[in-house]
Write an enzyme that holds these catalytic residues in place. Structure first.
Site, mmCIF file in Angstrom:
data_model
loop_
_atom_site.group_PDB
_atom_site.id
_atom_site.type_symbol
_atom_site.label_atom_id
_atom_site.label_comp_id
_atom_site.label_asym_id
_atom_site.label_seq_id
_atom_site.Cartn_x
_atom_site.Cartn_y
_atom_site.Cartn_z
ATOM 1 N N HIS A 67 11.960 59.932 90.405
ATOM 2 C CA HIS A 67 11.920 60.059 88.680
ATOM 3 C C HIS A 67 11.830 58.790 88.254
ATOM 4 O O HIS A 67 12.112 57.754 88.837
ATOM 5 C CB HIS A 67 13.242 60.741 88.477
ATOM 6 C CG HIS A 67 14.662 60.181 88.905
ATOM 7 N ND1 HIS A 67 15.197 60.559 89.964
ATOM 8 C CD2 HIS A 67 15.463 59.464 88.263
ATOM 9 C CE1 HIS A 67 16.463 59.679 90.117
ATOM 10 N NE2 HIS A 67 16.675 59.228 89.062
ATOM 11 N N GLU B 249 22.526 64.455 81.675
ATOM 12 C CA GLU B 249 21.282 64.223 81.993
ATOM 13 C C GLU B 249 20.183 65.433 81.975
ATOM 14 O O GLU B 249 20.908 66.397 82.390
ATOM 15 C CB GLU B 249 21.047 63.692 83.355
ATOM 16 C CG GLU B 249 21.746 64.410 84.498
ATOM 17 C CD GLU B 249 21.042 64.018 85.896
ATOM 18 O OE1 GLU B 249 21.489 63.254 86.485
ATOM 19 O OE2 GLU B 249 20.197 65.005 86.403
ATOM 20 N N GLN C 19 13.759 61.593 83.986
ATOM 21 C CA GLN C 19 15.384 61.860 83.942
ATOM 22 C C GLN C 19 15.705 61.424 82.773
ATOM 23 O O GLN C 19 15.894 60.307 82.571
ATOM 24 C CB GLN C 19 15.850 61.210 85.149
ATOM 25 C CG GLN C 19 17.548 61.387 85.347
ATOM 26 C CD GLN C 19 18.380 60.757 86.433
ATOM 27 O OE1 GLN C 19 17.973 59.394 86.610
ATOM 28 N NE2 GLN C 19 18.874 61.448 87.163
ATOM 29 N N HIS D 36 15.630 52.950 84.658
ATOM 30 C CA HIS D 36 15.603 52.737 86.155
ATOM 31 C C HIS D 36 14.357 53.688 86.699
ATOM 32 O O HIS D 36 13.873 54.607 86.164
ATOM 33 C CB HIS D 36 16.722 53.014 86.898
ATOM 34 C CG HIS D 36 17.083 54.317 86.756
ATOM 35 N ND1 HIS D 36 17.842 54.992 85.930
ATOM 36 C CD2 HIS D 36 17.032 55.526 87.720
ATOM 37 C CE1 HIS D 36 18.277 56.357 86.308
ATOM 38 N NE2 HIS D 36 17.668 56.670 87.439
ATOM 39 N N GLU E 145 16.543 52.803 92.332
ATOM 40 C CA GLU E 145 17.360 53.986 92.967
ATOM 41 C C GLU E 145 16.558 54.497 94.068
ATOM 42 O O GLU E 145 15.300 54.646 93.868
ATOM 43 C CB GLU E 145 17.515 54.878 91.741
ATOM 44 C CG GLU E 145 18.410 56.131 92.273
ATOM 45 C CD GLU E 145 18.645 57.207 91.331
ATOM 46 O OE1 GLU E 145 18.372 56.999 89.861
ATOM 47 O OE2 GLU E 145 18.907 58.276 91.545
#
Ligand code: V0V
Ligand code: CO
Length: 146
Positions: free
Chosen positions: A7, A43, A60, A84, A134
């Site tokens: 994502h 989220e 996301q 991110h 991530e």
């Protein structure tokens, strides 16, 4: 092995308005939504495509739930935008360990709970050319919420 973009995390001030923008502009629907108190976010996951490793790629959308959360802090400094990127892997523990051996700071000792029951960890943006990164291992079954 990192096998997909799992994502892209996008920080926003108002989740409902941002979801509506992505729906009205592109036709993307909410696949899943949740609150993650540990991370201090509400989220929505918008599924963009499936991938040939059996996973999927999402946007996301993240709204902070508290002032002291990482996303609230980031929004106060930068305003809305890409927060991110997340790479998918079948083995978040192994990937985190081998990346750590290369001198990149891994933020968690053990992966923590992420969206849809996934296991996640983060790499420090200052060790990744400015990108908060991530690593995600998805839970085995991903099905849309009803
Ligand atoms: C901070 N920095 C960033 C950044 N956040 N750079 C690029 N992208 C970001 N998102 C820079 C910031 O500009 C500073 O640079 C420096 O890092 C230190 O930042 P800070 O504002 O002082 O903040 P810290 O150090 O308190 O926290 C930064 C870290 C924190 C990365 C350690 O945000 C963190 O732990 N993030 C991981 C957790 C997270 O973000 N959770 C929300 C998503 P200068 O100014 O010194 O040059 S939750 C999620 O994705 C879930 C649940 C999921 O996927 O399932
Ligand atoms: Co994320």
């Amino acid at each position: 092995m990192l096998t997909r973009i799992d994502h892209i995390g996008i920080a926003c001030f108002d989740l409902d308005k941002t979801v509506e923008f992505y729906r009205a502009t592109y036709g993307f629907e909410v696949f899943h939504s949740e609150v993650n108190e540990e991370q201090g976010v509400r989220e929505a996951m918008l599924k963009i495509n499936g991938t040939d490793d059996g996973g999927a790629s999402y946007l996301q959308l993240l709204e902070p739930t508290r002032e002291d959360s990482t996303v609230a802090k980031w929004l106060a400094k930068n305003g809305e935008g890409v927060h991110h990127i997340a790479f998918g892997t079948a083995d978040v523990d192994g990937e985190a360990a081998s990346i750590k051996d290369k001198g990149v700071r891994v933020l968690y000792e053990e992966p923590r709970r992420g969206s849809m029951g996934s296991r996640i960890t983060f790499l420090h943006p200052k060790d990744c050319h400015g990108v908060l990164t991530e690593l995600v291992t998805s839970a085995p079954v991903e099905s849309p919420e009803h």
